[in-house]
Design a protein around this motif. Sequence first.
Motif, PDB file in Angstrom:
ATOM      1  N   GLY A  43       0.814  -1.212   0.000  1.00 19.36           N
ATOM      2  CA  GLY A  43       0.000   0.000   0.000  1.00 19.36           C
ATOM      3  C   GLY A  43       0.845   1.258   0.000  1.00 19.36           C
ATOM      4  O   GLY A  43       0.423   2.298   0.511  1.00 19.36           O
ATOM      5  N   GLY A  44       2.046   1.161  -0.591  1.00 22.31           N
ATOM      6  CA  GLY A  44       2.946   2.308  -0.638  1.00 22.31           C
ATOM      7  C   GLY A  44       3.878   2.392   0.553  1.00 22.31           C
ATOM      8  O   GLY A  44       4.768   3.235   0.601  1.00 22.31           O
ATOM      9  N   ARG A  45       3.692   1.478   1.507  1.00 23.15           N
ATOM     10  CA  ARG A  45       4.531   1.471   2.710  1.00 23.15           C
ATOM     11  C   ARG A  45       5.691   0.489   2.600  1.00 23.15           C
ATOM     12  O   ARG A  45       6.616   0.533   3.383  1.00 23.15           O
ATOM     13  CB  ARG A  45       3.688   1.130   3.946  1.00 23.15           C
ATOM     14  N   CYS A  46       5.620  -0.433   1.646  1.00 22.90           N
ATOM     15  CA  CYS A  46       6.644  -1.437   1.385  1.00 22.90           C
ATOM     16  C   CYS A  46       6.762  -2.459   2.515  1.00 22.90           C
ATOM     17  O   CYS A  46       7.561  -2.305   3.444  1.00 22.90           O
ATOM     18  CB  CYS A  46       8.007  -0.807   1.124  1.00 22.90           C
ATOM     19  N   ASN A  47       5.957  -3.506   2.391  1.00 20.62           N
ATOM     20  CA  ASN A  47       6.006  -4.611   3.342  1.00 20.62           C
ATOM     21  C   ASN A  47       7.240  -5.462   3.025  1.00 20.62           C
ATOM     22  O   ASN A  47       7.197  -6.381   2.229  1.00 20.62           O
ATOM     23  CB  ASN A  47       4.718  -5.425   3.206  1.00 20.62           C
ATOM     24  N   LEU A  48       8.364  -5.137   3.680  1.00 22.26           N
ATOM     25  CA  LEU A  48       9.667  -5.720   3.350  1.00 22.26           C
ATOM     26  C   LEU A  48       9.767  -7.224   3.563  1.00 22.26           C
ATOM     27  O   LEU A  48      10.425  -7.925   2.797  1.00 22.26           O
ATOM     28  CB  LEU A  48      10.758  -5.041   4.186  1.00 22.26           C
ATOM     29  N   ALA A  49       9.143  -7.718   4.613  1.00 26.49           N
ATOM     30  CA  ALA A  49       9.305  -9.124   4.959  1.00 26.49           C
ATOM     31  C   ALA A  49       8.258  -9.509   6.001  1.00 26.49           C
ATOM     32  O   ALA A  49       7.406  -8.688   6.386  1.00 26.49           O
ATOM     33  CB  ALA A  49      10.711  -9.380   5.492  1.00 26.49           C
ATOM     34  N   TYR A  50       8.339 -10.757   6.442  1.00 28.33           N
ATOM     35  CA  TYR A  50       7.434 -11.283   7.470  1.00 28.33           C
ATOM     36  C   TYR A  50       8.279 -11.819   8.615  1.00 28.33           C
ATOM     37  O   TYR A  50       9.270 -12.525   8.398  1.00 28.33           O
ATOM     38  CB  TYR A  50       6.570 -12.397   6.875  1.00 28.33           C
ATOM     39  N   ASN A  51       7.900 -11.503   9.817  1.00 27.62           N
ATOM     40  CA  ASN A  51       8.712 -11.814  10.983  1.00 27.62           C
ATOM     41  C   ASN A  51       8.576 -13.275  11.414  1.00 27.62           C
ATOM     42  O   ASN A  51       7.965 -13.597  12.432  1.00 27.62           O
ATOM     43  CB  ASN A  51       8.343 -10.886  12.150  1.00 27.62           C
ATOM     44  N   GLU A  52       9.157 -14.156  10.619  1.00 29.67           N
ATOM     45  CA  GLU A  52       9.206 -15.580  10.948  1.00 29.67           C
ATOM     46  C   GLU A  52      10.646 -16.049  10.770  1.00 29.67           C
ATOM     47  O   GLU A  52      11.197 -15.998   9.671  1.00 29.67           O
ATOM     48  CB  GLU A  52       8.268 -16.373  10.035  1.00 29.67           C
ATOM     49  N   THR A  53      11.272 -16.487  11.851  1.00 28.27           N
ATOM     50  CA  THR A  53      12.683 -16.874  11.801  1.00 28.27           C
ATOM     51  C   THR A  53      12.889 -18.353  11.502  1.00 28.27           C
ATOM     52  O   THR A  53      13.985 -18.757  11.117  1.00 28.27           O
ATOM     53  CB  THR A  53      13.383 -16.523  13.129  1.00 28.27           C
ATOM     54  N   ASP A  54      11.859 -19.157  11.695  1.00 26.89           N
ATOM     55  CA  ASP A  54      11.958 -20.582  11.382  1.00 26.89           C
ATOM     56  C   ASP A  54      11.819 -20.757   9.870  1.00 26.89           C
ATOM     57  O   ASP A  54      10.782 -20.427   9.286  1.00 26.89           O
ATOM     58  CB  ASP A  54      10.867 -21.369  12.111  1.00 26.89           C
ATOM     59  N   ILE A  55      12.853 -21.258   9.240  1.00 27.73           N
ATOM     60  CA  ILE A  55      12.902 -21.357   7.774  1.00 27.73           C
ATOM     61  C   ILE A  55      11.758 -22.183   7.203  1.00 27.73           C
ATOM     62  O   ILE A  55      11.102 -21.774   6.238  1.00 27.73           O
ATOM     63  CB  ILE A  55      14.258 -21.952   7.338  1.00 27.73           C
ATOM     64  N   LYS A  56      11.494 -23.339   7.800  1.00 27.70           N
ATOM     65  CA  LYS A  56      10.436 -24.204   7.272  1.00 27.70           C
ATOM     66  C   LYS A  56       9.051 -23.604   7.493  1.00 27.70           C
ATOM     67  O   LYS A  56       8.153 -23.774   6.657  1.00 27.70           O
ATOM     68  CB  LYS A  56      10.532 -25.597   7.893  1.00 27.70           C
ATOM     69  N   GLU A  57       8.874 -22.912   8.605  1.00 28.83           N
ATOM     70  CA  GLU A  57       7.588 -22.255   8.861  1.00 28.83           C
ATOM     71  C   GLU A  57       7.375 -21.113   7.860  1.00 28.83           C
ATOM     72  O   GLU A  57       6.274 -20.903   7.359  1.00 28.83           O
ATOM     73  CB  GLU A  57       7.527 -21.722  10.291  1.00 28.83           C
ATOM     74  N   LEU A  58       8.447 -20.369   7.581  1.00 26.10           N
ATOM     75  CA  LEU A  58       8.365 -19.276   6.614  1.00 26.10           C
ATOM     76  C   LEU A  58       8.016 -19.808   5.232  1.00 26.10           C
ATOM     77  O   LEU A  58       7.181 -19.239   4.519  1.00 26.10           O
ATOM     78  CB  LEU A  58       9.696 -18.520   6.567  1.00 26.10           C
ATOM     79  N   ALA A  59       8.629 -20.917   4.847  1.00 26.35           N
ATOM     80  CA  ALA A  59       8.414 -21.489   3.511  1.00 26.35           C
ATOM     81  C   ALA A  59       6.986 -21.985   3.312  1.00 26.35           C
ATOM     82  O   ALA A  59       6.524 -22.111   2.169  1.00 26.35           O
ATOM     83  CB  ALA A  59       9.399 -22.622   3.265  1.00 26.35           C
ATOM     84  N   LYS A  60       6.259 -22.240   4.402  1.00 29.61           N
ATOM     85  CA  LYS A  60       4.880 -22.713   4.300  1.00 29.61           C
ATOM     86  C   LYS A  60       3.945 -21.654   3.706  1.00 29.61           C
ATOM     87  O   LYS A  60       2.846 -21.979   3.254  1.00 29.61           O
ATOM     88  CB  LYS A  60       4.355 -23.129   5.678  1.00 29.61           C
ATOM     89  N   PHE A  61       4.384 -20.404   3.708  1.00 33.79           N
ATOM     90  CA  PHE A  61       3.553 -19.325   3.176  1.00 33.79           C
ATOM     91  C   PHE A  61       3.669 -19.199   1.654  1.00 33.79           C
ATOM     92  O   PHE A  61       3.151 -18.251   1.074  1.00 33.79           O
ATOM     93  CB  PHE A  61       3.937 -17.998   3.830  1.00 33.79           C
TER      94      PHE A  61
END
Length: 395
Positions: A43-61
């Motif tokens: 929305g013009g704010r730039c959502n840089l990333a998602y705060n998930e440090t577990d690699i496999k949990e992050l990959a589920k998205f």
Amino acid sequence: MSRIGIIGAGPSGVMAAIFAAKHHQVTLFEKDDVLKTILPTGGGRCNLAYNETDIKELAKFYPRGEKFLYSVFSKFSTKDTIEFFDNMGVKTYVQPDSRIFPVTNSSKTVKKALSDRLKNVRVINEKVLSVKIQNGIFKVKTLKSEYDFDAVILAAGSKGGGYKIAESLGHKIVEPRPSLTALKTREKELFCLSGMTIQNIRADVYFENKKKKTVYGDILFTHFGISGPLAYKISSYCAYDEFNIKNPLKIVLNFVNEPDTKEFEKKLSEKFNKETKKDILNTIGSYVPRNFAKILLEQNNIDIHTKSGQIKKEARQIIAKNLTAFTLHASDRCTGEEIVTAGGANLKEINSKTMESKLISGLYFCGEILDIDGLTGGFNLQNCWSTGFIAGSSV
């Protein structure tokens, strides 16, 4: 020092250029403005990333590319993204929903910081027409000239001609499909709710193979159907499903996040008994917006002015079912405005540790050109940062 050509100056291409330029002569090709695509993100704010440090949990998205990303995220994770931007002076913060934004809440901040790191990179604002290989040298042809490189990184996404170039070099392209789109629905009686948002909705989606997927998020009603985070998630998971007006995608909405309709009916009955003199519209309006409650009641021939204490068991059951299992039928996608594209360069032909082609030495991939796409929430940019870093560092 090798000559490196990078085609596409979106987030992944720029990321690759920054790291490749530490050791090589880098030329970045972009027919439009550098990092033009990053400005509208979040929305013009730039959502840089998602705060998930577990690699496999992050990959589920990521509906596509999950296992491939295990190796990718092990080399450049969310933590690395935050540190990378922090070192450039871009401070970040985490929202309650775990999305990460720059403290300025402006994608212009991110664009400037990244652009400032391209001082040692030659930028050519020309459209690349083709890439050919002659005697081990990559020949990059534009409308105006031809350039020679020792290696090439393809970072042009679905709209940048990257698929065509990859195919010309022998790579297979998984059929591109629109993802993260709004959805058209058959329920025209809801079109009058255009502009109304309901938060924290659960949706059970029934795909053509009869499998069910449960997703959560905010829903935005439009003049043609539904949009917003929930619709985008649904469209992502059904990117390769076929549905239409006669064979729609079934979506069951739960507005109260109560998994059991009968249990919720008991709670509803207790509420009615406590609010006996209150209009049913007002009572139901405590669960969903009044405009939606009004349509829900009128569709089931329940007078909106009926007192809650006068609601019969049959009507109570109908209300409970509508609040826990309200069915919509998606008849089509709203194409042309999709946020990302599913499909792209076949991951089986790419080394996840280096992003180099398994078919052609010296050819690398990063970003949206890959058959990787994530849900909304910073996941697609994380893919760009990670694969761009690996490609640029490995070339």
